[in-house]
Design a protein around this motif. Structure first.
Motif, PDB file in Angstrom:
ATOM      1  N   GLU A 174       8.141  31.335  -6.977  1.00 30.49           N
ATOM      2  CA  GLU A 174       8.595  30.972  -5.965  1.00 30.49           C
ATOM      3  C   GLU A 174       8.648  29.204  -6.180  1.00 30.49           C
ATOM      4  OE1 GLU A 174      10.372  32.523  -4.404  1.00 30.49           O
ATOM      5  OE2 GLU A 174       9.954  34.672  -3.857  1.00 30.49           O
ATOM      6  N   VAL A 175       7.259  28.993  -6.907  1.00 31.83           N
ATOM      7  CA  VAL A 175       7.911  27.451  -6.248  1.00 31.83           C
ATOM      8  C   VAL A 175       7.798  26.671  -7.802  1.00 31.83           C
ATOM      9  CG1 VAL A 175       6.567  25.102  -5.746  1.00 31.83           C
ATOM     10  CG2 VAL A 175       7.386  27.160  -4.218  1.00 31.83           C
ATOM     11  N   THR A 176       8.026  25.468  -8.233  1.00 28.52           N
ATOM     12  CA  THR A 176       8.309  25.343  -9.496  1.00 28.52           C
ATOM     13  C   THR A 176       7.450  23.970  -9.218  1.00 28.52           C
ATOM     14  OG1 THR A 176       9.913  26.949 -10.443  1.00 28.52           O
ATOM     15  CG2 THR A 176       9.405  24.349 -12.104  1.00 28.52           C
ATOM     16  N   LEU A 177       6.193  23.501 -10.506  1.00 30.12           N
ATOM     17  CA  LEU A 177       6.117  22.329 -11.031  1.00 30.12           C
ATOM     18  C   LEU A 177       5.973  22.013 -11.699  1.00 30.12           C
ATOM     19  CD1 LEU A 177       2.683  23.149  -8.741  1.00 30.12           C
ATOM     20  CD2 LEU A 177       4.712  22.676  -7.807  1.00 30.12           C
TER      21      LEU A 177
ATOM     22  N   VAL B 105       8.570   5.977 -17.479  1.00 32.75           N
ATOM     23  CA  VAL B 105       8.870   6.516 -16.558  1.00 32.75           C
ATOM     24  C   VAL B 105       7.648   7.802 -16.559  1.00 32.75           C
ATOM     25  CG1 VAL B 105      10.464   7.536 -14.861  1.00 32.75           C
ATOM     26  CG2 VAL B 105      10.766   5.454 -16.555  1.00 32.75           C
ATOM     27  N   ALA B 106       6.673   7.652 -15.402  1.00 33.89           N
ATOM     28  CA  ALA B 106       6.461   9.861 -15.244  1.00 33.89           C
ATOM     29  C   ALA B 106       6.878  10.372 -13.144  1.00 33.89           C
ATOM     30  CB  ALA B 106       5.097   9.288 -14.800  1.00 33.89           C
ATOM     31  N   ARG B 107       7.848  11.154 -13.788  1.00 37.46           N
ATOM     32  CA  ARG B 107       8.434  12.212 -12.874  1.00 37.46           C
ATOM     33  C   ARG B 107       7.943  13.161 -11.978  1.00 37.46           C
ATOM     34  NH1 ARG B 107      12.565  10.571 -16.413  1.00 37.46           N
ATOM     35  NH2 ARG B 107      13.355  13.533 -16.709  1.00 37.46           N
ATOM     36  N   PHE B 108       7.224  13.996 -11.330  1.00 34.72           N
ATOM     37  CA  PHE B 108       7.113  14.862 -10.471  1.00 34.72           C
ATOM     38  C   PHE B 108       7.795  14.979  -9.562  1.00 34.72           C
ATOM     39  CE2 PHE B 108       3.252  11.101 -11.189  1.00 34.72           C
ATOM     40  CZ  PHE B 108       2.811  11.829 -12.147  1.00 34.72           C
ATOM     41  N   GLU B 109       7.968  16.692  -9.967  1.00 36.72           N
ATOM     42  CA  GLU B 109       8.802  17.331  -8.783  1.00 36.72           C
ATOM     43  C   GLU B 109       8.024  18.199  -8.525  1.00 36.72           C
ATOM     44  OE1 GLU B 109      12.531  16.203 -10.896  1.00 36.72           O
ATOM     45  OE2 GLU B 109      11.832  18.268 -11.904  1.00 36.72           O
ATOM     46  N   ALA B 110       8.786  18.920  -7.610  1.00 35.50           N
ATOM     47  CA  ALA B 110       8.302  20.335  -7.416  1.00 35.50           C
ATOM     48  C   ALA B 110       9.804  21.394  -6.527  1.00 35.50           C
ATOM     49  CB  ALA B 110       7.818  20.526  -6.007  1.00 35.50           C
ATOM     50  N   ASP B 111      10.469  22.352  -7.017  1.00 41.36           N
ATOM     51  CA  ASP B 111      11.343  23.249  -6.753  1.00 41.36           C
ATOM     52  C   ASP B 111      11.058  24.731  -5.522  1.00 41.36           C
ATOM     53  OD1 ASP B 111      13.234  21.001  -7.847  1.00 41.36           O
ATOM     54  OD2 ASP B 111      13.402  22.608  -9.725  1.00 41.36           O
ATOM     55  N   PHE B 112      12.212  24.784  -5.042  1.00 39.57           N
ATOM     56  CA  PHE B 112      11.327  26.370  -3.819  1.00 39.57           C
ATOM     57  C   PHE B 112      12.122  26.238  -3.021  1.00 39.57           C
ATOM     58  CE2 PHE B 112       9.797  21.148  -1.858  1.00 39.57           C
ATOM     59  CZ  PHE B 112      10.710  21.880  -0.716  1.00 39.57           C
TER      60      PHE B 112
ATOM     61  N   ASP C  97       5.438  32.057 -17.177  1.00 39.18           N
ATOM     62  CA  ASP C  97       5.753  31.132 -15.945  1.00 39.18           C
ATOM     63  C   ASP C  97       5.240  30.157 -15.979  1.00 39.18           C
ATOM     64  OD1 ASP C  97       2.848  31.607 -16.636  1.00 39.18           O
ATOM     65  OD2 ASP C  97       2.356  32.249 -14.431  1.00 39.18           O
ATOM     66  N   ARG C  98       5.187  29.200 -17.418  1.00 37.03           N
ATOM     67  CA  ARG C  98       4.551  27.793 -17.831  1.00 37.03           C
ATOM     68  C   ARG C  98       5.407  27.828 -19.103  1.00 37.03           C
ATOM     69  NH1 ARG C  98      -1.726  28.721 -17.068  1.00 37.03           N
ATOM     70  NH2 ARG C  98      -0.482  30.468 -15.822  1.00 37.03           N
TER      71      ARG C  98
ATOM     72  N   LEU D 116       6.868  16.885 -21.258  1.00 38.64           N
ATOM     73  CA  LEU D 116       7.098  18.206 -19.439  1.00 38.64           C
ATOM     74  C   LEU D 116       6.437  18.988 -19.609  1.00 38.64           C
ATOM     75  CD1 LEU D 116      10.722  19.445 -18.061  1.00 38.64           C
ATOM     76  CD2 LEU D 116       9.294  21.280 -19.292  1.00 38.64           C
ATOM     77  N   GLY D 117       5.648  19.677 -18.470  1.00 33.62           N
ATOM     78  CA  GLY D 117       4.904  20.859 -18.159  1.00 33.62           C
ATOM     79  C   GLY D 117       4.946  21.187 -16.842  1.00 33.62           C
ATOM     80  N   GLU D 118       5.479  22.270 -16.813  1.00 35.96           N
ATOM     81  CA  GLU D 118       5.690  22.783 -15.582  1.00 35.96           C
ATOM     82  C   GLU D 118       5.439  23.863 -15.868  1.00 35.96           C
ATOM     83  OE1 GLU D 118      10.034  23.336 -16.217  1.00 35.96           O
ATOM     84  OE2 GLU D 118      10.114  24.824 -17.276  1.00 35.96           O
ATOM     85  N   ARG D 119       4.972  24.754 -14.286  1.00 39.30           N
ATOM     86  CA  ARG D 119       4.885  25.920 -14.047  1.00 39.30           C
ATOM     87  C   ARG D 119       4.907  26.164 -12.766  1.00 39.30           C
ATOM     88  NH1 ARG D 119      -2.187  27.416 -13.626  1.00 39.30           N
ATOM     89  NH2 ARG D 119      -1.986  29.163 -13.327  1.00 39.30           N
ATOM     90  N   SER D 120       5.136  27.877 -12.618  1.00 38.09           N
ATOM     91  CA  SER D 120       5.497  28.353 -11.156  1.00 38.09           C
ATOM     92  C   SER D 120       4.270  28.945 -10.314  1.00 38.09           C
ATOM     93  CB  SER D 120       7.110  29.315 -11.622  1.00 38.09           C
ATOM     94  OG  SER D 120       7.832  29.016 -12.536  1.00 38.09           O
ATOM     95  N   VAL D 121       4.301  28.419  -9.883  1.00 35.22           N
ATOM     96  CA  VAL D 121       3.028  29.612  -8.906  1.00 35.22           C
ATOM     97  C   VAL D 121       3.542  30.048  -7.378  1.00 35.22           C
ATOM     98  CG1 VAL D 121       1.931  27.153  -9.246  1.00 35.22           C
ATOM     99  CG2 VAL D 121       2.813  27.220  -7.502  1.00 35.22           C
ATOM    100  N   LEU D 122       2.639  31.233  -6.332  1.00 35.63           N
ATOM    101  CA  LEU D 122       3.260  31.074  -5.494  1.00 35.63           C
ATOM    102  C   LEU D 122       3.846  31.700  -5.674  1.00 35.63           C
ATOM    103  CD1 LEU D 122       3.290  28.530  -3.014  1.00 35.63           C
ATOM    104  CD2 LEU D 122       1.053  29.827  -3.010  1.00 35.63           C
ATOM    105  N   ASN D 123       3.224  33.379  -7.194  1.00 36.73           N
ATOM    106  CA  ASN D 123       4.322  34.672  -7.498  1.00 36.73           C
ATOM    107  C   ASN D 123       5.993  33.729  -7.617  1.00 36.73           C
ATOM    108  OD1 ASN D 123       2.559  35.909  -6.265  1.00 36.73           O
ATOM    109  ND2 ASN D 123       3.828  36.490  -4.527  1.00 36.73           N
TER     110      ASN D 123
END
Length: 794
Positions: free
Chosen positions: A643-646, A701-708, A606-607, A634-641
């Motif tokens: 469902e959401v990827t940060l 460049v710094a980019r912050f995003e969330a997919d849901f 999940d990360r 890059l760092g990413e993690r899935s949260v809320l079971n």
């Protein structure tokens, strides 16, 4: 009177006796006749002096007698005649069979099945004749067999069912021809594609239906149901889906997961299928105490325990355990400790939901690999398969290594199926490893189109072969042409250079680009070679060399005054004029890239963390003299079971001129696509008179995003996202002025933009529609409120 009465009584008694005797006689005669009629047929014996065979044209008499099992002069019962009849019927050569005893002569009358003249398929549109011909067993110029024709019809129906056409029907028909021949026609009614209308789950609590559907190979029918093929119902695919669900749960600590059932129910109208999976999740377990012990004399458990990547408190994952075991066993081999095996011993603590794990170093059986037998490969060379094994003939046998080798063979992508098994060898301490593979096509020819807001519409053609000449080499040729650029390339990669885990690639390229927001073109032609190899379990290093010629062409300037002519002094940027005059400069550069990716080991599903750092030194001959560096993280993690990827991404680059060298516009950074909300070449140093973008020696460049999810049915493949980008392009060496002689702003001026995204998992690839707004910008920047891109994995 009395005498008369007595006489009458006596006469009555005598009549009764007579009637009883008559009834007994009738009964006995009837019983005798019945017993004769009901007696077993085989009680009758037949003896024939002559056997006459009638009706045969293609099958000779001896063959018919052989199938019947009859010899001249041999006494036969009725049962024997029945056996002869059944033998002729079972031969499959005769349409009708009749056996008639006629005194001392036995007559066998047969009607032979006709010869198949041609085989036709009628009504098929989705499957070609040549594809169906591979399915059927009936053949032209062979005797027609009704049972085989029926089996062929069933096989054709199964071929359609595998493509989702469950309602397909196939009927074999005969068309009589002269000369004992027939045409065999299969009348096909294809029916509609039966799509999966709904994928549902019963018993899942930790993860939603939406999340679990992403795991499955099978998909629901959506907007593009006529294009996507994975939404058709294939019963055989359900077993794969069940295993995928098990693997998904196990990787997240659900050790008691059971996928007890997977069924597909066809709708009453037979136009859709509803698939349901029954799940028993159990509870999630985490790693507890992690220890390493040694049961082999002289082996230090602490040295091996230091290799463990398992951490207490994180969800249990069999992948992490297997990777740690492989790491420990590889250390044992490097230390010359043969036949040392690592056994994972798990103690379950139901009270607190933890699993204590003990890695035990034990002495295994003394078994050696006698040989490795490879079968099924007609194109791929044996050495391509053999190099996936870390052990060779004569080495100690390691069952875990054999399983991992099988996974590496399947991961090549050269085979539709690959089975690796071990069996006893010629001695009790010998094992033979059998490898059976089934090859599949590995080349592809692509012809397509692309679109981007900046690039416009483009055409692409390419050829790629991942198993070139059966040597496991990757070869590709690609040509693409867009509204503003044309590029072509050719490359070949050897993944096992010198028989080791070294990837050697050679390539050539030619790019011609019309720069956006600038009145000049660029041309880039060159050669490139690279050598890549692992430096750790999760890291890799690439060393490369490139020789290229970068040219700024056709610098036209801009008609600022609107008089129809361009003044070479006041309407052209002096920096670009000077760089355009440096035509024919050569760049000879050596460089490297170090990459670290935690997603490779599957430590945390999940990360993930990805790091890349690269540098190129130009100055080994040629004209260019600089050091160019780039960092990506890059760092990413899935949260809320999940469902959401940060996701957070940071990128930076710097080019440092050496020895008084001035960088060219073909070498500097522009931040294209790095900061959403701005056009290509839309930020950074710019000549405000001519509008030409000059690029910069630095960017960050710094980019912050969330997919849901956005609440739409997941079969549509649509989801949402939000993002925020911050960054800048800056820095030019020397006194940089515009066409009017005024200084150009080359300072660090941060830009910022926010926006929302619509993500579509389309058949052509993952598309991302970005709607953005710049929060911080410079007056000379070029904004872009909408952008359409194909999402790529970092």
């Amino acid at each position: 009177m009395h005498d008369t009465a007595g006489a009458a009584a006596k006469a009555s008694r005598d009549g009764a006796r007579i009637r009883k005797r008559l009834l007994t006689a009738v009964f006995l005669s009837t019983a005798t006749a019945s017993s004769t009629f009901l007696a077993p047929a085989f009680g009758q014996q037949y003896a024939f002096n002559q056997v006459v065979i009638e009706g045969n044209q293609l099958v000779d008499n001896a063959t018919i007698l052989g199938f019947a099992g009859i010899r001249r002069g041999e006494a036969l019962t009725q049962a024997g005649l029945n056996d002869a009849y059944q033998g002729l019927v079972r031969s499959g050569l005769f349409e009708t069979v009749e056996i008639v005893p006629q005194g001392g002569q036995l007559v066998i009358r047969v009607k032979e099945y006709p010869i198949v003249n041609v085989i036709n398929f009628e009504g098929n549109r989705r499957l070609k004749d040549e594809d169906l011909a591979k399915v059927v067993r009936s053949q032209a110029r062979r005797v027609y067999s009704p049972s085989m024709a029926e089996a062929d019809a069933a096989a054709i129906a199964e071929a359609y069912q595998a493509r989702g056409r469950i309602a397909a029907t196939v009927t074999p028909k005969l068309i009589r021809r002269s000369g004992g021949r027939v045409d065999l026609a299969f009348e096909i009614t294809e029916g509609r594609v039966i799509e999966i209308e709904r994928l549902s789950f019963v018993g899942n609590r930790a993860f939603s239906d939406r999340r679990l559907r992403q795991v499955l190979e099978t998909k629901q029918a959506g907007l593009l149901r006529n294009v996507i093929q994975r939404d058709t119902f294939v019963p055989e695919r359900l077993e794969l889906d069940k295993q995928l669900l098990r693997d998904f749960y196990l990787a997240r600590g659900y050790i008691d997961i059971q996928v007890s059932d997977a069924s597909g129910e066809v709708a009453r109208e037979r136009d859709a299928v509803f698939v349901s999976f029954s799940i028993r999740e159990g509870r999630q377990y985490r790693f507890g105490n992690i220890t390493t012990v040694s049961e082999v004399a002289g082996v230090d458990a602490g040295e091996f325990g230091a290799l463990s990547r398992v951490r207490s408190g994180v969800p249990y994952s069999p992948v992490v355990v297997e990777n740690t075991i492989a790491r420990m066993e590889n250390l044992a081999l490097r230390k010359g400790l043969n036949f040392v095996r690592v056994d994972p011993r798990i103690t379950r603590n139901d009270r607190d939901g933890t699993l204590d794990l003990e890695f035990a170093l034990v002495r295994g059986e003394r078994v050696f690999v006698e040989r490795i037998d490879i079968e099924g490969n007609t194109t791929t060379l044996d050495q391509v398969i053999r190099r996936q094994f870390r052990s060779a003939e004569g080495d100690p046998f390691n069952p875990r290594e054999v399983r991992q080798s099988a996974e590496r063979i399947r991961a090549l992508g050269f085979f539709s199926d690959a089975q690796v098994d071990a069996r006893p060898g010629s001695a009790s301490d010998q094992v033979v490893v059998d490898v059976n593979v089934e090859e599949q096509p590995t080349g592809s020819l692509s012809l397509g189109a692309s679109y981007g807001v900046d690039a416009g519409v483009g055409l692409n053609i390419g050829f790629s072969e991942s198993n070139f000449l059966g040597r496991g080499q990757a070869f590709s040729v690609a040509i693409s042409s867009g509204a503003d650029d044309t590029s072509s390339s050719i490359s070949i990669t050897e993944p096992a250079f010198l028989g080791r885990d070294l990837s050697l690639s050679l390539g050539a390229f030619y790019d011609l680009t019309k720069q956006k927001n600038a009145i000049y073109d660029t041309a880039n032609v060159g050669l490139r070679t690279a050598l890549s190899f692992p430096v750790g379990e999760l890291s890799r290093l690439e060393i490369r060399y490139g020789l290229s010629k970068n040219t700024l062409k056709n610098y036209r300037g801009r008609d600022v005054n609107g008089d129809g002519t361009i003044d070479p002094v006041t309407e052209r940027n002096p920096t670009l004029v000077a760089e355009a005059a440096r035509e024919g400069e050569i760049t000879s550069a050596i460089g490297y890239t170090f990459s670290y990716d935690t997603r490779i080991g599957g430590l945390s599903p999940d990360r993930g963390v990805v790091l890349r750092f690269s540098q190129d030194y130009a100055g080994l001959g040629g004209d260019a003299k600089y050091i160019s560096s780039a960092l990506q993280a890059l760092g990413e993690r899935s949260v809320l079971n999940e469902e959401v990827t940060l996701r957070a991404i940071f990128e930076a680059g710097a080019i440092s001129p050496l020895g008084g060298y001035n960088t060219r516009v073909t070498e500097r950074f522009f931040g294209n696509g790095k900061i959403r909300g701005f056009e290509g070449n839309g930020i950074g140093p710019r000549d405000q008179v001519t509008g030409d973008a000059l690029g910069g020696n630095f960017y960050a460049v710094a980019r912050f995003e969330a997919d849901f999810p956005i609440g739409l049915p997941e079969e549509y493949g649509l989801s949402g996202g939000v993002f925020m980008d911050v960054g800048s392009v800056w820095g030019l060496k020397g006194n940089v002025v515009d066409a009017a002689g005024a200084p150009i702003d080359t300072g660090f001026n941060p830009r910022a933009a926010v926006g929302v995204s619509v993500l579509w998992d389309a058949p052509i690839g993952p598309l991302r529609f970005n709607f953005s707004r710049a929060l911080k910008k410079e007056t000379y920047d070029r904004e872009q409120r909408f952008d359409l891109t194909i999402s790529t994995q970092f």
